[in-house]
Design a protein around this motif. Structure first.
Motif, mmCIF file in Angstrom:
data_model
loop_
_atom_site.group_PDB
_atom_site.id
_atom_site.type_symbol
_atom_site.label_atom_id
_atom_site.label_comp_id
_atom_site.label_asym_id
_atom_site.label_seq_id
_atom_site.Cartn_x
_atom_site.Cartn_y
_atom_site.Cartn_z
ATOM 1 N N PHE A 144 -4.992 42.051 -6.663
ATOM 2 C CA PHE A 144 -5.002 43.481 -6.390
ATOM 3 C C PHE A 144 -4.857 43.689 -4.888
ATOM 4 N N TYR B 277 -3.918 49.012 -5.761
ATOM 5 C CA TYR B 277 -2.686 48.721 -6.487
ATOM 6 C C TYR B 277 -2.888 47.432 -7.274
ATOM 7 N N VAL B 278 -2.651 47.513 -8.573
ATOM 8 C CA VAL B 278 -2.781 46.348 -9.450
ATOM 9 C C VAL B 278 -1.470 46.195 -10.203
ATOM 10 N N GLU B 279 -0.882 45.019 -10.106
ATOM 11 C CA GLU B 279 0.366 44.751 -10.806
ATOM 12 C C GLU B 279 0.065 43.815 -11.968
ATOM 13 N N THR B 280 0.431 44.258 -13.167
ATOM 14 C CA THR B 280 0.221 43.431 -14.357
ATOM 15 C C THR B 280 1.571 42.903 -14.824
ATOM 16 N N ARG C 156 3.293 46.408 -16.098
ATOM 17 C CA ARG C 156 3.357 47.634 -15.297
ATOM 18 C C ARG C 156 2.485 47.518 -14.055
ATOM 19 N N ALA C 157 2.673 48.458 -13.181
ATOM 20 C CA ALA C 157 1.815 48.576 -12.003
ATOM 21 C C ALA C 157 0.889 49.766 -12.206
ATOM 22 N N VAL C 158 -0.319 49.630 -11.713
ATOM 23 C CA VAL C 158 -1.318 50.679 -11.863
ATOM 24 C C VAL C 158 -1.884 51.016 -10.491
ATOM 25 N N TRP C 159 -2.033 52.300 -10.224
ATOM 26 C CA TRP C 159 -2.650 52.778 -8.993
ATOM 27 C C TRP C 159 -3.993 53.393 -9.348
ATOM 28 N N PHE C 160 -5.054 52.949 -8.684
ATOM 29 C CA PHE C 160 -6.370 53.547 -8.873
ATOM 30 C C PHE C 160 -6.684 54.391 -7.644
ATOM 31 N N GLU C 161 -7.001 55.656 -7.877
ATOM 32 C CA GLU C 161 -7.222 56.579 -6.771
ATOM 33 C C GLU C 161 -8.607 57.203 -6.762
ATOM 34 N N GLU D 246 -13.408 53.813 -8.697
ATOM 35 C CA GLU D 246 -12.523 52.679 -8.954
ATOM 36 C C GLU D 246 -12.270 51.890 -7.667
#
Length: 108
Positions: free
Chosen positions: A46, A61-64, A67-72, A76
Motif C-alpha cells: 500500500f 492507495y492499494v493495488e490488488t 483493481r486499485a482502491v483509494w481510501f480517503e 481508513e
C-alpha cells in the motif's frame, strides 16, 4: 533479497537501485528481515500519500490483482498509518538496512 525474483543479474540491478536510493536525502529505506515472521502488511502493498494542503488527511492507495482502491476516510488512513508505524518498529534501522543491502549485493 531472501526471496529472489528473477536471475542474479536482475536481483543485482534491484539491489544496486536500492543502494543508490539510500544516498538520497529524502529517502529512508528500512528492510523487514524474513526472520520477523508474520506482520500486519502481509495482506499486500500500500502507499500512503500526503499532500501539502491544510486539513487534508491524505489518501491510501492499494493495488490488488483486479483493481486499485483509494481510501480517503480518516479512519481508513489511520489504520494504514498504524500498520506503517508498526512496520517501522519491526524493520531494521536505516543503517542496519543499508548494511543488509550491501551484504546481499556482495553475495550475488
Amino acid at each position: 533479497m531472501d526471496r529472489p525474483i528473477g536471475e542474479a543479474a536482475t536481483m543485482r540491478g534491484k539491489l544496486e537501485h536500492l543502494m543508490s536510493m539510500v544516498e538520497l536525502a529524502n529517502v529512508e529505506i528500512q528492510v523487514c528481515p524474513v526472520t520477523i515472521g508474520g506482520h500486519p502488511a502481509l495482506t499486500g502493498p500500500f502507499t500512503i500519500l500526503h499532500f501539502p494542503m491544510p486539513h487534508d488527511p491524505g489518501v491510501v492507495y492499494v493495488e490488488t490483482r483486479v483493481r486499485a482502491v483509494w481510501f480517503e476516510e480518516q479512519a481508513e488512513i489511520d489504520q494504514y498509518t498504524q500498520v506503517m508505524n508498526h512496520l517501522r518498529t519491526l524493520a531494521a534501522t536505516p543503517e542496519e538496512s543499508r548494511q543488509l543491502l550491501t551484504r546481499k549485493l556482495k553475495e550475488l
